[in-house]
Scaffold this motif. Sequence first.
Motif, PDB file in Angstrom:
ATOM      1  N   THR A  45      -4.103   9.532   8.136  1.00  0.00           N
ATOM      2  CA  THR A  45      -3.150   8.430   8.039  1.00  0.00           C
ATOM      3  C   THR A  45      -1.861   8.789   8.758  1.00  0.00           C
ATOM      4  O   THR A  45      -1.699   9.907   9.269  1.00  0.00           O
ATOM      5  CB  THR A  45      -2.839   8.132   6.565  1.00  0.00           C
ATOM      6  OG1 THR A  45      -2.118   9.245   6.012  1.00  0.00           O
ATOM      7  CG2 THR A  45      -4.124   7.900   5.772  1.00  0.00           C
ATOM      8  N   GLY A  46      -0.937   7.843   8.759  1.00  0.00           N
ATOM      9  CA  GLY A  46       0.358   8.111   9.357  1.00  0.00           C
ATOM     10  C   GLY A  46       1.094   9.242   8.676  1.00  0.00           C
ATOM     11  O   GLY A  46       1.969   9.888   9.279  1.00  0.00           O
ATOM     12  N   GLU A  47       0.738   9.528   7.417  1.00  0.00           N
ATOM     13  CA  GLU A  47       1.404  10.595   6.675  1.00  0.00           C
ATOM     14  C   GLU A  47       0.997  11.983   7.151  1.00  0.00           C
ATOM     15  O   GLU A  47       1.563  12.984   6.694  1.00  0.00           O
ATOM     16  CB  GLU A  47       1.123  10.441   5.185  1.00  0.00           C
ATOM     17  CG  GLU A  47       1.710   9.153   4.598  1.00  0.00           C
ATOM     18  CD  GLU A  47       1.348   8.959   3.140  1.00  0.00           C
ATOM     19  OE1 GLU A  47       0.318   9.538   2.708  1.00  0.00           O
ATOM     20  OE2 GLU A  47       2.077   8.240   2.434  1.00  0.00           O
ATOM     21  N   THR A  95       4.486  14.820  10.249  1.00  0.00           N
ATOM     22  CA  THR A  95       5.730  15.104   9.527  1.00  0.00           C
ATOM     23  C   THR A  95       6.739  15.733  10.470  1.00  0.00           C
ATOM     24  O   THR A  95       6.399  16.156  11.579  1.00  0.00           O
ATOM     25  CB  THR A  95       5.468  16.056   8.350  1.00  0.00           C
ATOM     26  OG1 THR A  95       4.832  17.255   8.846  1.00  0.00           O
ATOM     27  CG2 THR A  95       4.556  15.408   7.313  1.00  0.00           C
ATOM     28  N   GLY A 148       1.996   4.503   8.323  1.00  0.00           N
ATOM     29  CA  GLY A 148       2.300   4.824   6.929  1.00  0.00           C
ATOM     30  C   GLY A 148       1.099   5.407   6.205  1.00  0.00           C
ATOM     31  O   GLY A 148       0.493   6.374   6.659  1.00  0.00           O
ATOM     32  N   GLU A 149       0.699   4.784   5.098  1.00  0.00           N
ATOM     33  CA  GLU A 149      -0.430   5.278   4.314  1.00  0.00           C
ATOM     34  C   GLU A 149      -1.772   4.816   4.882  1.00  0.00           C
ATOM     35  O   GLU A 149      -2.820   5.234   4.399  1.00  0.00           O
ATOM     36  CB  GLU A 149      -0.305   4.807   2.867  1.00  0.00           C
ATOM     37  CG  GLU A 149       0.919   5.343   2.141  1.00  0.00           C
ATOM     38  CD  GLU A 149       1.008   4.834   0.722  1.00  0.00           C
ATOM     39  OE1 GLU A 149       0.150   3.982   0.354  1.00  0.00           O
ATOM     40  OE2 GLU A 149       1.889   5.282  -0.029  1.00  0.00           O
ATOM     41  N   ARG A 150      -1.739   3.945   5.867  1.00  0.00           N
ATOM     42  CA  ARG A 150      -2.978   3.450   6.470  1.00  0.00           C
ATOM     43  C   ARG A 150      -3.463   4.420   7.553  1.00  0.00           C
ATOM     44  O   ARG A 150      -2.711   5.261   8.027  1.00  0.00           O
ATOM     45  CB  ARG A 150      -2.740   2.064   7.066  1.00  0.00           C
ATOM     46  CG  ARG A 150      -2.464   0.988   6.016  1.00  0.00           C
ATOM     47  CD  ARG A 150      -2.163  -0.358   6.661  1.00  0.00           C
ATOM     48  NE  ARG A 150      -0.859  -0.372   7.314  1.00  0.00           N
ATOM     49  CZ  ARG A 150      -0.682  -0.390   8.618  1.00  0.00           C
ATOM     50  NH1 ARG A 150      -1.739  -0.375   9.431  1.00  0.00           N
ATOM     51  NH2 ARG A 150       0.532  -0.410   9.151  1.00  0.00           N
ATOM     52  N   GLU A 172      -6.130   2.541  13.315  1.00  0.00           N
ATOM     53  CA  GLU A 172      -6.614   1.524  12.386  1.00  0.00           C
ATOM     54  C   GLU A 172      -7.846   0.802  12.884  1.00  0.00           C
ATOM     55  O   GLU A 172      -8.223   0.894  14.044  1.00  0.00           O
ATOM     56  CB  GLU A 172      -5.507   0.497  12.131  1.00  0.00           C
ATOM     57  CG  GLU A 172      -5.091  -0.250  13.388  1.00  0.00           C
ATOM     58  CD  GLU A 172      -4.058  -1.314  13.110  1.00  0.00           C
ATOM     59  OE1 GLU A 172      -3.794  -1.577  11.930  1.00  0.00           O
ATOM     60  OE2 GLU A 172      -3.526  -1.878  14.073  1.00  0.00           O
TER      61      GLU A 172
END
Length: 364
Positions: free
Chosen positions: A206-208, A211, A247-249, A253
């Motif tokens: 995911t995008g997370e 960092t 983000g969380e996706r 995608e």
Amino acid sequence: MDDEVAVRLAIALAELPAEAADAVTGYRNRSFSDEQWVLVADLVRLGMAVGWPAGVRRGGGNIGWALGLHARVHLLLGTNRTVAGWYGPDAVATTLAGGHVGRGPDAFTLPPQFASAWNARLRTIGRVLVPSTPPPARKFTAGEPAAPLTAAELEEVLDFCAGHRSPRFGGRVGERLARMVWLICGTGARNEDLVTVVDGKPVHVTGEAVTRTPAAAVFTTAGPSPRRIPVLAACEAAVLDAAAAAGERPLLERLPRSTRITDRAIDSSGWAAEQRFTLNALRLRHTWLAAVLAGGVPYPALLRAAGIGGERILASLTARLPALDDAAYEAALRCGTGPLPTAGQLLLPGLTHPAPRPPLREQP
């Protein structure tokens, strides 16, 4: 002429197993009339004997068919029926050039796949029979499937991403490919670094996974043994913005059921290699490798970032080299320079900032 061919054929047959020699001697290509076959039989059999597959005692696959096509070309062209005339470099190159040959009822067109399928075998037979034949020149160019992308090619890919819109998803297909291009060119991530399988289902990064540290933007790979890869400075802004948007996706995608996400991202974008050039994840990874090598990245840092650690020799070498702390590792990987674009204002689709540009030294 007949004596030369007969002698060379006898020598070649003597080096084959008895069953293979019998198969060559008894071979008859039915695409020729009896009169034509008399003219070409020994020359075809000579090529078969020289090019007979190693370890095969009988059969020999399609070598007789291929050499029959070669013979048909030169029979129509009136090529001198000597060993050098039939199997020299000019004769082989003429056959491999393909296309329409001859006129009238005997004219024919070589199958388009012939040259790619038989290039190596025909050239090998030619060099055995005519030793003065020079080997074909081999050049490692950006057109080869694993070569790093040049600056011009990478710009073309990103321009394609910016301009590509799907009737169903709008600009998202181009955006997904652009995100993948920036991510792999910036980190060298492999397909298995982007997706892992948990309980039989693919789980995408995911995008997370991206960092920020004081030294660099860092991408953490998927899988049971994740590793942290600093993003090249040239790709940093694009990767950070793509991660923030995801983000969380999933970072790439709309590929929820696929485990081969690098292939799917390229295929679904509509990229046509035959109209442009080969684009695949390995070329993107090698573009990253060229950049970090050009930047003089320390050997232990390169192995750590590339995920090369399973080989015992490399692991042994790494253990004997000075260790790098995280800050040194991140700073070293971030500053690589290599064949990435240096001009223009390419935009990552959906974003508003110009894509970053590193200093460039074009690869020779």
